[in-house]
Design a protein around this motif. Structure first.
Motif, PDB file in Angstrom:
ATOM      1  N   PHE B 191     116.634  78.871  28.622  1.00  0.00           N
ATOM      2  CA  PHE B 191     116.340  78.141  27.391  1.00  0.00           C
ATOM      3  C   PHE B 191     115.201  77.145  27.616  1.00  0.00           C
ATOM      4  CE2 PHE B 191     118.851  79.573  23.975  1.00  0.00           C
ATOM      5  CZ  PHE B 191     119.882  80.279  24.567  1.00  0.00           C
ATOM      6  N   PHE B 192     115.091  76.659  28.825  1.00  0.00           N
ATOM      7  CA  PHE B 192     113.968  75.796  29.179  1.00  0.00           C
ATOM      8  C   PHE B 192     112.654  76.570  29.040  1.00  0.00           C
ATOM      9  CE2 PHE B 192     111.192  74.327  32.732  1.00  0.00           C
ATOM     10  CZ  PHE B 192     110.819  73.117  32.172  1.00  0.00           C
ATOM     11  N   MET B 193     112.636  77.775  29.609  1.00  0.00           N
ATOM     12  CA  MET B 193     111.439  78.611  29.509  1.00  0.00           C
ATOM     13  C   MET B 193     111.103  78.867  28.039  1.00  0.00           C
ATOM     14  SD  MET B 193     110.290  81.766  28.705  1.00  0.00           S
ATOM     15  CE  MET B 193     111.726  82.844  28.689  1.00  0.00           C
ATOM     16  N   LEU B 194     112.118  79.274  27.270  1.00  0.00           N
ATOM     17  CA  LEU B 194     111.873  79.559  25.853  1.00  0.00           C
ATOM     18  C   LEU B 194     111.317  78.327  25.145  1.00  0.00           C
ATOM     19  CD1 LEU B 194     115.107  81.550  24.921  1.00  0.00           C
ATOM     20  CD2 LEU B 194     112.769  82.436  25.073  1.00  0.00           C
ATOM     21  N   HIS B 195     111.906  77.186  25.451  1.00  0.00           N
ATOM     22  CA  HIS B 195     111.535  75.983  24.712  1.00  0.00           C
ATOM     23  C   HIS B 195     110.134  75.495  25.043  1.00  0.00           C
ATOM     24  CE1 HIS B 195     112.246  72.470  22.269  1.00  0.00           C
ATOM     25  NE2 HIS B 195     111.730  71.718  23.224  1.00  0.00           N
ATOM     26  N   VAL B 196     109.737  75.595  26.288  1.00  0.00           N
ATOM     27  CA  VAL B 196     108.433  75.016  26.632  1.00  0.00           C
ATOM     28  C   VAL B 196     107.317  76.042  26.694  1.00  0.00           C
ATOM     29  CG1 VAL B 196     109.560  73.173  27.914  1.00  0.00           C
ATOM     30  CG2 VAL B 196     108.659  75.129  29.147  1.00  0.00           C
ATOM     31  N   LEU B 197     107.647  77.320  26.674  1.00  0.00           N
ATOM     32  CA  LEU B 197     106.553  78.277  26.738  1.00  0.00           C
ATOM     33  C   LEU B 197     106.581  79.301  25.619  1.00  0.00           C
ATOM     34  CD1 LEU B 197     104.023  79.211  28.252  1.00  0.00           C
ATOM     35  CD2 LEU B 197     105.472  80.871  29.389  1.00  0.00           C
ATOM     36  N   LEU B 198     107.555  80.189  25.656  1.00  0.00           N
ATOM     37  CA  LEU B 198     107.478  81.359  24.782  1.00  0.00           C
ATOM     38  C   LEU B 198     107.490  80.989  23.298  1.00  0.00           C
ATOM     39  CD1 LEU B 198     107.109  84.325  25.018  1.00  0.00           C
ATOM     40  CD2 LEU B 198     109.581  84.617  25.034  1.00  0.00           C
TER      41      LEU B 198
END
Ligand code: HEM
Lengths: 322, 404
Positions: B191-198
């Motif tokens: 969810f960190f990846m989704l939130h800050v990148l994708l």
């Protein structure tokens, strides 16, 4: 003027939604409890005027207080270290040097007479079933019981620091610190304060071994405390944000208000000490509140000026368009 | 290869290579906007600014945030809030902007619905807008996981459970989404990846698409009047600005946008400094604890209406109703059978449909937060039925609408 009408419609619906999901919903989810100003109305008022001299004799002698509690102000260290004390009583009996300043006098009197009753933990400690509170009740030293108790209270008040000398950290450490840790360090007036554990401030260690030894002690203490309380009292670092001032005050005033049957005792602090405990929790969990107000004011002034210029620019540009 | 001459100025140098004069004309000074619009047409710009706030404050938060279940809570509540200079400011700006952006999105959407700005060539604006709504929802939800507080954990648990599909028992899918049996490290990381990148990437792409979709149909206007943009632009360029029905995006419309933005920022920063609590739920200031279920689990306010469409029904029916609520707004341009792209006030039954929908969604929002007991669950149940009923009725009432 149509625009103002539209703005009014948007504002009304926005405020209505806000009212419904915030004040209204919270009034439905949480019962509202008014503070009684730490008056402890269920406890009898102190009727006798105490004699501190005689109180001192009782505290040191027949009252047996110093058998369990230290009084550093009088040069009396605790009889046991914190971990051993917790292993014997479930929790470390607090040092009594400040008790006269942070607890309500009539609460102290009621506590000496019957701890389980004053602390509102009779549901856990029922003498008739042989469940004794670890702090023994005082049954008198041969004289008038109420007079003797008033004397001890007077003595505790006589050795206590003045109300204005009690710092927020002192109030917290003495009233709550034997059960609750605060692992956030905090900065106050340019000074960094270490984290608080149930056995005291966490020192700065040069050697890892010493640090691990200290941490082992904390864990041993917590194990005993958990057995005594049924649950480990929570770390209060962020409680000023998660519970807020009103909840904490009314909870401390009477924990049974919110958590029926909880093991947390009614601590019996007076109104000023409660204020200070809140201030301490703010110093730890909301340490930038003064900065926030200061910056907030400046930003608002800046934004107002920006808005005025924006409005003037619009007027200027639109003069040709009408 | 094109012919390049020795540049006479930096402007000329750039112009030969990037055609900045043409770009400026097409995108700004000769991008025509109807004059007859009110401040609600500035909401798009307000959204763009709010998104910029989210992006900038997010970048600052990212420098200290730790996506680790043991460290996340303290990295936010201690490191960022108390140690890092002005970290508290970035966090409050980010938290308040995340909440306010939805208020503005809802105002923006209902403006579009009221003025019929989703039809007659504006379908792609609406659809790209809805994609933005979905992307923002995902962005808000994933961001809410990051402080790893009690509400992060339990909202994460409840929402990912929905993917089990009720009696379909697709537990494998839920575990695949979580990367574990319960929300834990793998869950936080993704969810960190989704939130800050994708998702931010997707949002930026969608904003470009949304703006692109606006260029050809132009924005609608307060009276739904069809404007001959070429003729009106010619009038404007000939100097008859007062009688032309259009204005230039820059500076004419921009100056009005900025006026609205200025007033909006007063409101925004008032919330940031003096009233941030509504946007940052107190329960989330308790660290995540998988063994202690909070007394009340509810999503942030902007998801409450769809949550309440899920709640009053049995699991399977609730999920179907919920899925319906999530996608039905996409279908608006196609369910509205009337050719009138004029304000709802002039559209007969649709006028009542509009206000009924708005009030119903506010009722759903309120009922989504209060405990589902007694009268509240009854109100929630009927409000959810009303929501579904209104959408079923829409094609019929618009089909028989008189052409204005
Ligand atoms: C948060 C991301 C969004 C941004 C940055 C954004 C931005 C804009 C901008 C700058 C405009 C032109 C000015 C105006 O009419 O306000 C606009 C128009 C529009 N947007 Fe959005 N928007 C967003 C989300 C949405 C959503 C969620 C919807 C609805 C599904 C939507 C639907 C529309 C429609 C229908 C128009 C045309 C209005 C008209 O023609 O009068 N937008 N948007």
């Amino acid at each position: 003027m149509k625009e103002l009408f539209i703005l009014a419609v948007v504002t009304v619906f926005t405020l209505l939604t806000y009212y419904l999901v915030e004040p209204f919903a919270h009034s439905q989810m949480h019962k509202h409890i008014e503070s009684e100003g730490f008056a402890y109305k269920d406890l009898p008022a102190l009727t006798k005027k105490g004699d501190a001299e005689h109180g001192k004799e009782l505290v040191m002698g027949a009252g047996a207080c110093v058998g369990c509690h230290g009084i550093k102000a009088e040069g009396m260290p605790a009889p046991m270290d914190a971990v051993t004390a917790a292993q014997s009583y479930g929790v470390n009996p607090p040092d009594l040097s400040t008790a006269g300043a942070i607890y309500e006098p009539k609460f102290l009197a009621a506590l000496i007479k019957n701890p389980a009753h004053a602390l509102m933990v009779e549901h856990k400690f029922d003498e008739s079933k042989g469940q004794m509170h670890p702090m023994t009740s005082f049954y008198g030293a041969g004289g008038d019981l109420d007079q003797e108790i008033a004397d001890m209270v007077a003595y505790l008040q006589s050795i206590a620091p003045k109300a204005e000398e009690v710092t927020p950290a002192m109030a917290f450490e003495n009233a709550c610190g034997r059960c609750h840790a605060i692992h956030y360090e905090y900065n106050l007036d340019g000074e960094l304060h270490p984290s608080w554990t149930q056995i005291g401030e966490k020192p700065v260690f040069k050697k890892k071994q010493d640090e691990l030894k200290f941490e082992t002690k904390v864990l041993d203490y917590q194990e005993a405390l958990k057995k005594y309380m049924g649950t480990l009292p929570p770390d209060l670092s962020m409680y000023i944000r998660s519970r807020g001032e009103h909840y904490i005050k009314t909870f401390v005033e009477n924990p049974q208000n919110y958590l029926k049957g909880t093991a947390m005792p009614r601590v019996g602090v007076n109104a000023e000490a409660a204020e200070k405990i809140i201030e301490h929790l703010e110093n730890v969990g909301d340490s930038k509140r003064h900065k926030r107000e200061e910056v907030g004011k400046n930003v608002m002034i800046y934004i107002f000026i920006f808005a005025i210029f924006a409005i003037l620019w619009k007027k200027e540009v639109w003069r040709d368009l009408h | 290869m094109a012919h390049f001459t020795k540049a006479t100025s930096l402007h000329d140098w750039l112009n030969q290579r990037l055609a900045i004069d043409t770009l400026r004309r097409v995108l700004a000074t000769e991008y025509w906007i109807p004059k007859n619009i009110n401040f609600l047409w500035a909401m798009g710009m307000v959204l763009a600014i709010t998104f910029a706030f989210l992006l900038v404050s997010g970048i600052f938060l990212l420098m200290y945030y730790q996506p680790n279940v043991d460290l996340a809570f303290d990295s936010v509540n201690y490191t960022i809030m108390q140690e890092v200079g002005y970290g508290w400011l970035w966090r409050h700006v980010h938290g308040v902007a995340a909440s306010v952006v939805f208020l503005i999105i809802y105002i923006h959407m209902f403006t579009g619905i009221y003025y019929g700005s989703y039809k007659k060539g504006r379908e792609m604006i609406w659809l790209s807008g809805m994609l933005l709504f979905v992307a923002f929802s995902a962005e808000a939800f994933s961001g809410y996981m990051l402080p790893w507080g009690q509400m992060s954990y339990w909202a994460g648990m409840v929402i990912t459970n929905l993917f089990a599909g009720g009696s379909l028992h697709a537990d494998g899918l839920v575990e695949w989404i979580r990367g574990d049996y319960v929300p834990a490290q793998a869950f936080l990381n993704r969810f960190f990846m989704l939130h800050v990148l994708l998702i931010p990437l997707a949002i930026i792409g969608l904003i470009v698409l949304h703006f692109g979709a606006l260029r050809i149909p132009h924005v609608n206007n307060q009276d739904g009047e069809e404007i001959d943009f070429e003729a009106e632009a010619a009038k404007y360029k000939a100097g008859d600005k007062a009688n032309s029905k259009v204005i230039a995006f820059v500076n004419d419309f921009m100056s009005k946008d900025m006026m609205v933005v200025g007033i909006y920022l007063i409101f925004f920063f008032y919330l940031v400094f003096y009233h941030y609590d509504f946007a940052m739920d107190p329960v989330n200031f308790d660290p995540a604890n998988g063994l202690k279920t909070p007394a009340h689990i509810y999503p942030e306010w902007y998801f409450l209406w769809s949550y309440e469409i899920l709640r009053p029904f049995s699991t399977d029916v609730g999920l179907i109703a919920f899925a319906f609520a999530q996608v039905i707004f996409f279908a608006l341009p196609f369910l509205d059978r009337s050719p009138n792209a004029v304000p709802a006030s002039r559209r007969g039954l649709f006028k009542f449909w509009f206000w009924a929908m708005l009030i119903d969604m506010i009722v759903l929002t309120a009922m989504g937060k209060v405990p589902p007991e007694g009268m509240f669950s009854a109100i929630g149940f009927y409000a959810a039925l009303t929501f579904i009923g209104l959408w079923i009725a829409l094609p019929f009432i618009t089909k028989f609408e008189k052409k204005v």
